[in-house]
Design a protein around this motif. Structure first.
Motif, PDB file in Angstrom:
ATOM      1  N   ARG A 155      -5.130  -1.099  -2.364  1.00  0.00           N
ATOM      2  CA  ARG A 155      -4.440   0.188  -2.380  1.00  0.00           C
ATOM      3  C   ARG A 155      -3.470   0.216  -3.545  1.00  0.00           C
ATOM      4  NH1 ARG A 155      -4.166   3.250   2.429  1.00  0.00           N
ATOM      5  NH2 ARG A 155      -3.020   4.591   0.980  1.00  0.00           N
ATOM      6  N   CYS A 156      -3.636   1.154  -4.435  1.00  0.00           N
ATOM      7  CA  CYS A 156      -2.672   1.352  -5.512  1.00  0.00           C
ATOM      8  C   CYS A 156      -1.961   2.684  -5.326  1.00  0.00           C
ATOM      9  CB  CYS A 156      -3.357   1.250  -6.868  1.00  0.00           C
ATOM     10  SG  CYS A 156      -3.952  -0.431  -7.197  1.00  0.00           S
ATOM     11  N   THR A 157      -2.075   3.218  -4.112  1.00  0.00           N
ATOM     12  CA  THR A 157      -1.319   4.385  -3.675  1.00  0.00           C
ATOM     13  C   THR A 157      -0.524   3.938  -2.458  1.00  0.00           C
ATOM     14  OG1 THR A 157      -3.167   5.084  -2.279  1.00  0.00           O
ATOM     15  CG2 THR A 157      -3.023   6.065  -4.475  1.00  0.00           C
ATOM     16  N   THR A 160       0.786   5.399   3.880  1.00  0.00           N
ATOM     17  CA  THR A 160       1.635   6.345   4.600  1.00  0.00           C
ATOM     18  C   THR A 160       1.867   5.875   6.031  1.00  0.00           C
ATOM     19  OG1 THR A 160      -0.258   7.668   5.289  1.00  0.00           O
ATOM     20  CG2 THR A 160       0.798   8.276   3.205  1.00  0.00           C
ATOM     21  N   PRO A 161       2.968   6.291   6.638  1.00  0.00           N
ATOM     22  CA  PRO A 161       3.285   5.848   8.006  1.00  0.00           C
ATOM     23  C   PRO A 161       2.219   6.232   9.036  1.00  0.00           C
ATOM     24  CG  PRO A 161       5.210   6.867   6.986  1.00  0.00           C
ATOM     25  CD  PRO A 161       4.054   7.086   6.059  1.00  0.00           C
ATOM     26  N   TYR A 178      -2.931  -5.219  -0.915  1.00  0.00           N
ATOM     27  CA  TYR A 178      -4.164  -5.420  -0.160  1.00  0.00           C
ATOM     28  C   TYR A 178      -3.821  -5.032   1.270  1.00  0.00           C
ATOM     29  CZ  TYR A 178      -5.781  -8.261  -4.102  1.00  0.00           C
ATOM     30  OH  TYR A 178      -6.160  -8.702  -5.355  1.00  0.00           O
ATOM     31  N   ALA A 179      -4.532  -4.050   1.840  1.00  0.00           N
ATOM     32  CA  ALA A 179      -4.225  -3.538   3.166  1.00  0.00           C
ATOM     33  C   ALA A 179      -5.406  -3.750   4.099  1.00  0.00           C
ATOM     34  CB  ALA A 179      -3.872  -2.053   3.095  1.00  0.00           C
ATOM     35  N   GLN A 180      -5.076  -4.014   5.346  1.00  0.00           N
ATOM     36  CA  GLN A 180      -6.119  -4.172   6.364  1.00  0.00           C
ATOM     37  C   GLN A 180      -5.761  -3.257   7.534  1.00  0.00           C
ATOM     38  OE1 GLN A 180      -6.722  -7.980   8.480  1.00  0.00           O
ATOM     39  NE2 GLN A 180      -8.618  -8.031   7.300  1.00  0.00           N
ATOM     40  N   ARG A 181      -6.753  -2.546   8.021  1.00  0.00           N
ATOM     41  CA  ARG A 181      -6.517  -1.617   9.128  1.00  0.00           C
ATOM     42  C   ARG A 181      -6.204  -2.344  10.418  1.00  0.00           C
ATOM     43  NH1 ARG A 181     -11.530   1.428   7.179  1.00  0.00           N
ATOM     44  NH2 ARG A 181     -10.666   2.702   5.536  1.00  0.00           N
TER      45      ARG A 181
END
Length: 186
Positions: A155-157, A160-161, A178-181
């Motif tokens: 994610r380079c954006t 959001t909460p 690096y994001a994980q759901r």
């Protein structure tokens, strides 16, 4: 005598620790290789294929692919953004994908890839984040089911909460993670 030997060992250990901290990426202001937090480093499409096979029972035959095929596979715009940082790639079959891309990146240039993506977003060339699931130095081209493998989205954006994100790891470039759901971390 024994106390003196113990003190000398402790002093040597402290010196070693202080030296290693002084030379670490945090002490030099560099963000380091954040991808190391994403699991085992995999450096060939065959190694990624074996890893996918262990997790899914699929991906039994990895087909090496050319960079010309990569351009066709991801399209010219995404190829322009990804290809300068790709070492090699291949494909295998993992449902629902007939051809799941197994992409190996130049580990030392992950920050450059992320900055290139940020630049493309800022100029409007792309409207979203990379569509690969990332591991340590590699990525898979699919978008469905990759969290179950423990992969992360780059994610380079801002996250959001209202997004259901289990955790994030700072990526190599400032402003990327690096994001994980939720519910899918390893």
């Amino acid at each position: 005598m024994r106390h003196g030997l113990m003190s000398a060992r402790c002093a040597a250990l402290v010196a070693l620790l202080v030296g290693s901290v002084a030379c670490s990426s945090g002490a030099t202001g560099s963000r380091g290789l954040a991808a190391n937090a994403l699991g085992p480093p995999l450096a060939t499409p065959a190694a990624v294929g074996e890893w996918v096979h262990e997790k899914t029972g699929e991906c039994t035959e990895v087909q090496p692919r050319t960079m010309a095929e990569f351009d066709e596979f991801v399209g010219p715009l995404r190829s322009r953004l990804y290809a300068p940082y790709v070492v090699e790639w291949g494909t295998c079959r993992v449902g629902p994908y007939e051809r799941l891309g197994l992409v190996i990146f130049q580990r030392e240039k992950l920050a450059d890839l992320q900055r290139a993506w940020q630049g493309a977003r800022s100029t409007g060339e792309v409207a979203d984040d990379p569509d690969f699931g990332f591991g340590n130095g590699f990525a898979l081209s699919g978008t469905v089911g990759l969290e179950a493998l423990g992969l992360h989205h780059l994610r380079c954006t801002p996250v959001t909460p209202e997004e259901q994100v289990a955790h994030t790891i700072a990526a190599e470039a400032e402003g990327c993670v690096y994001a994980q759901r939720e519910g899918h971390h390893h």
